[in-house]
Design a protein around this motif. Structure first.
Motif, short mmCIF file in Angstrom:
data_model
loop_
_atom_site.label_atom_id
_atom_site.label_comp_id
_atom_site.label_asym_id
_atom_site.label_seq_id
_atom_site.Cartn_x
_atom_site.Cartn_y
_atom_site.Cartn_z
N ALA A 160 -23.73 34.79 127.62
CA ALA A 160 -23.23 34.78 126.12
C ALA A 160 -24.27 34.47 125.23
O ALA A 160 -24.56 35.21 124.24
CB ALA A 160 -21.76 34.47 126.09
N LYS A 161 -24.69 33.35 125.49
CA LYS A 161 -26.01 32.95 124.57
C LYS A 161 -27.14 33.84 124.56
O LYS A 161 -27.77 33.94 123.62
CB LYS A 161 -26.32 31.34 124.91
CG LYS A 161 -24.96 30.34 124.64
CD LYS A 161 -25.44 28.84 124.81
CE LYS A 161 -25.63 28.78 126.29
NZ LYS A 161 -25.83 27.32 126.64
N LYS A 162 -27.52 34.19 125.97
CA LYS A 162 -28.63 35.03 126.15
C LYS A 162 -28.38 36.43 125.14
O LYS A 162 -29.40 37.02 124.69
CB LYS A 162 -28.78 35.31 127.69
CG LYS A 162 -30.11 36.09 127.78
CD LYS A 162 -30.65 36.30 129.25
CE LYS A 162 -31.54 37.16 129.67
NZ LYS A 162 -31.72 37.03 131.11
N ALA A 163 -27.34 37.05 125.21
CA ALA A 163 -26.86 38.33 124.78
C ALA A 163 -26.97 38.26 123.47
O ALA A 163 -27.31 39.10 122.38
CB ALA A 163 -25.68 38.78 125.25
N MET A 164 -26.38 37.01 122.60
CA MET A 164 -26.30 36.83 121.27
C MET A 164 -27.75 36.47 120.86
O MET A 164 -27.93 37.21 119.65
CB MET A 164 -25.39 35.67 120.91
CG MET A 164 -23.93 35.78 121.27
SD MET A 164 -23.00 34.48 120.67
CE MET A 164 -23.19 34.72 118.98
N VAL A 167 -23.79 24.11 122.46
CA VAL A 167 -22.69 24.75 123.43
C VAL A 167 -23.26 24.63 125.06
O VAL A 167 -24.19 24.71 125.22
CB VAL A 167 -22.64 26.34 123.00
CG1 VAL A 167 -21.70 27.01 123.75
CG2 VAL A 167 -22.78 26.42 121.41
N VAL A 168 -22.04 24.08 125.74
CA VAL A 168 -22.05 24.02 127.20
C VAL A 168 -22.02 25.39 127.96
O VAL A 168 -20.78 25.86 127.63
CB VAL A 168 -21.48 22.72 127.53
CG1 VAL A 168 -21.47 22.75 129.23
CG2 VAL A 168 -21.93 21.57 126.91
N GLY A 169 -22.63 25.55 128.91
CA GLY A 169 -22.28 26.84 129.40
C GLY A 169 -22.41 27.94 128.82
O GLY A 169 -23.39 28.21 127.83
N GLY A 212 -15.13 29.03 123.21
CA GLY A 212 -16.29 28.60 122.50
C GLY A 212 -16.59 29.61 121.49
O GLY A 212 -17.66 29.94 121.16
N LYS A 213 -15.81 30.93 121.36
CA LYS A 213 -16.40 31.90 120.60
C LYS A 213 -16.51 31.68 119.37
O LYS A 213 -17.49 32.13 118.81
CB LYS A 213 -15.18 33.12 120.80
CG LYS A 213 -14.94 33.48 122.16
CD LYS A 213 -13.92 34.88 122.22
CE LYS A 213 -12.55 34.25 121.66
NZ LYS A 213 -11.88 33.53 122.46
N THR A 214 -15.76 31.07 118.39
CA THR A 214 -16.00 30.71 117.22
C THR A 214 -16.97 29.63 116.99
O THR A 214 -17.97 29.64 116.05
CB THR A 214 -14.58 30.30 116.55
OG1 THR A 214 -13.72 31.15 116.80
CG2 THR A 214 -14.88 29.88 115.01
N PHE A 215 -17.03 28.79 117.93
CA PHE A 215 -18.05 27.71 117.78
C PHE A 215 -19.55 28.29 118.05
O PHE A 215 -20.50 27.78 117.29
CB PHE A 215 -18.06 26.67 118.85
CG PHE A 215 -18.68 25.37 118.66
CD1 PHE A 215 -18.62 24.42 117.70
CD2 PHE A 215 -19.68 25.18 119.99
CE1 PHE A 215 -19.43 23.31 117.46
CE2 PHE A 215 -20.57 23.90 119.71
CZ PHE A 215 -20.34 23.22 118.49
N LEU A 216 -19.73 29.11 118.82
CA LEU A 216 -20.97 29.88 119.07
C LEU A 216 -21.33 30.57 117.94
O LEU A 216 -22.71 30.33 117.38
CB LEU A 216 -20.88 31.05 120.14
CG LEU A 216 -21.39 30.58 121.63
CD1 LEU A 216 -21.03 31.86 122.50
CD2 LEU A 216 -22.80 30.36 121.64
N VAL A 217 -20.58 31.35 117.00
CA VAL A 217 -21.05 32.01 115.86
C VAL A 217 -21.23 30.87 114.70
O VAL A 217 -22.41 31.13 114.01
CB VAL A 217 -19.88 32.74 115.35
CG1 VAL A 217 -20.11 33.67 114.08
CG2 VAL A 217 -19.44 33.92 116.48
N ALA A 253 -25.05 30.63 112.68
CA ALA A 253 -25.21 30.79 111.27
C ALA A 253 -25.89 29.74 110.80
O ALA A 253 -26.63 29.71 109.89
CB ALA A 253 -23.84 31.27 110.70
N LYS A 254 -25.52 28.34 111.54
CA LYS A 254 -25.95 27.25 110.86
C LYS A 254 -27.61 27.37 111.33
O LYS A 254 -28.47 26.83 110.52
CB LYS A 254 -25.21 26.17 111.48
CG LYS A 254 -25.83 24.73 110.95
CD LYS A 254 -24.86 23.64 111.51
CE LYS A 254 -25.09 22.30 111.01
NZ LYS A 254 -24.42 21.22 111.54
#
Length: 490
Positions: free
Chosen positions: A157-161, A151-153, A196-201, A205-206
């Protein structure tokens, strides 16, 4: 007995006699050569179907066999026994009554048409999943490092998740910590379409190797109305976990388009797909035992049910919330006044990061009920994609779309190169479409169509360079033959 005499073996009284040449048998006293019945092998390729409910064995479970190839599932058999035991008439007395004749199973073949045969599905690999261990849960910085590869950028959001997921699975692994119950870390993601909301999730999970169910909130309605029941999101997770309840209870459910179930402001009718769905989801988000069907999406009399506890299921909700920026702007401009140090009313008109200033009050005003927002304690936003981020998305991630096309052409022994100016032209076209990263694929598919069609025609082509002129339609790609360079215009 001569060398070429034969022995006739009768395998079954109903089968034809088969001859076995003694020359093919090394020692007749020790070995007897038999031929397997190919008809039985063919029958094994098909599933047994219940005579009453018509469900195959893969759905209904083990079948009970009766004469004349009649098979009945255990559910129908039990219901038949229950019905017979609850009948007011004693069946034993009816056996001796004159004129009463019971149904002969051998007559059923002529009464009903032949059942269609269903081929058995290939068995999936029975992979054993390890029990969740707190020592094996990756730290937040390691989760973020893995997300960075795909995921770029979206740094915040990545830190919070990463932190929320780490704390959630620590809670699942320990169950309790010094009798202090840790609350669930359900999340709400807010961001424009294609960010990128769905792609992040999916990536999360992967990486964690946990089952994931993705559902759309627009299809959910209150129980009793046309549409999916609220419990159907849990049945999708159970199916993703191969009907393993214990594994499903440690999975992730992503509910997309959550903004579409906002409370309707101007509706005199019953809001069966808005506020009612939010209220119905409260028990799922907090944690409760839900009865869900096994092997089906909806409950009915013929489908067995199982109980799933949602206490340890991580819920992630996402939505674009299209009109939320206007609500935020209205709240912020209320502070404007006259005089020195006053804020201008048009101060936030050109603010591209306005969505990051969202508060719970803004969401409540949008139409989300307070009880629903309260069960999603972690709220964060994703930024819209600019030109530089789109260029990075094209080439940097592990599964970037450019790398996919380069691999496809590499199978034809052709090298594919993209100029930096060509990537900028693709990003500019995507910005005009205003659908985020989804536009990139559509644009590339359009101009790569002719290249993917023409390249296999000529085995002498060794390299293709995509230029800005080709993207803008004013020129063509640079084609290099093996050993020489030939510019070619389309």
């Amino acid at each position: 007995m001569s060398d070429h005499d034969t022995i006739i073996i009768d395998e079954d009284q109903n089968q034809d006699f088969r001859e076995v040449d003694l020359e093919t048998v090394e020692d007749p006293k020790e070995e007897v050569v038999t031929v397997e019945d190919s008809q039985d092998d063919k029958e094994d390729d098909y599933e047994k179907v219940c005579f009453i409910c018509h469900r195959p064995e893969s759905v209904a479970g083990k079948m009970m066999e009766f004469p004349n190839n009649i098979t009945v599932c255990q559910d129908c058999l039990q219901k038949s026994f229950d019905a017979m035991s609850n009948m007011p008439t004693d069946l034993n007395k009816m056996m001796n009554m004159p004129g009463v004749q019971f149904l002969n199973l051998s007559d059923l073949d002529s009464l009903f048409p032949q059942q269609p045969k269903i081929k058995k599905k290939k068995k999936k690999s029975t992979k054993k999943y390890k029990k969740l261990d707190i020592k094996e849960i990756p730290a937040p910085h390691k989760i973020k490092e893995q997300l960075d590869q795909y995921v770029v950028g979206q740094e915040y959001a990545k830190k919070a998740m990463s932190v929320a997921v780490y704390n959630h699975y620590k809670r699942v692994a320990t169950d309790t910590m010094d009798d202090i119950e840790i609350e669930k870390s359900n999340m709400l993601m807010i961001g424009p379409t294609g960010c990128g909301k769905t792609f992040l999730v999916k990536t999360l999970a992967k990486l964690l190797d946990v089952p994931l169910a993705i559902t759309d909130a627009t299809s959910l309605t209150e129980a009793g109305y046309i549409g999916d029941d609220i419990e159907s999101v849990v049945s999708k997770l159970l199916a993703a976990a191969d009907n393993d309840v214990e594994r499903a209870e440690q999975g992730i459910i992503f509910i997309d388009e959550i903004d579409k179930i906002a409370k309707k402001k101007t509706s005199s009718q019953r809001d069966v797909s808005g506020e009612s769905v939010q209220q119905g989801m409260l028990k799922l988000l907090e944690g409760s035992e839900v009865e869900v069907p096994v092997g089906a999406n909806s409950k009915n009399a013929m489908v067995p049910l199982t109980t799933v506890n949602t206490k340890n299921i991580l819920f992630i909700c996402g939505g674009a919330f299209p009109d939320l920026e206007e609500i935020i702007k209205e709240r912020l401009t209320k502070k404007s006044s006259m005089g020195f140090n006053a804020e201008l009313k048009d101060k936030y008109d050109d603010d591209k990061d306005l969505i990051s200033k969202v508060t719970v009050e803004d969401l409540r005003k949008f139409g989300m009920i307070p009880e629903f927002i309260g069960r999603l304690p972690i709220i964060f936003t994703l930024k819209g994609l600019d030109k530089d981020m789109l260029v990075k998305i094209l080439k940097e991630p592990k599964n970037a779309i450019l790398k996919q096309y380069q691999k496809l052409l590499a199978l034809d022994e052709v090298n594919l190169i993209f100029d930096d100016s060509a990537l900028e032209a693709i990003a500019e076209k995507a910005m005009q479409k205003d659908t985020g990263a989804r536009a990139l694929r559509a644009i590339i598919e359009e101009f790569m169509l002719d290249i993917m069609y023409e390249i296999p025609k000529d085995d002498n082509i060794g390299q293709v360079t995509i230029t800005r002129e080709y993207i803008e339609g004013t020129g063509g790609p640079i084609i290099e033959l093996r050993g020489q360079q030939v510019p070619r215009l389309s």
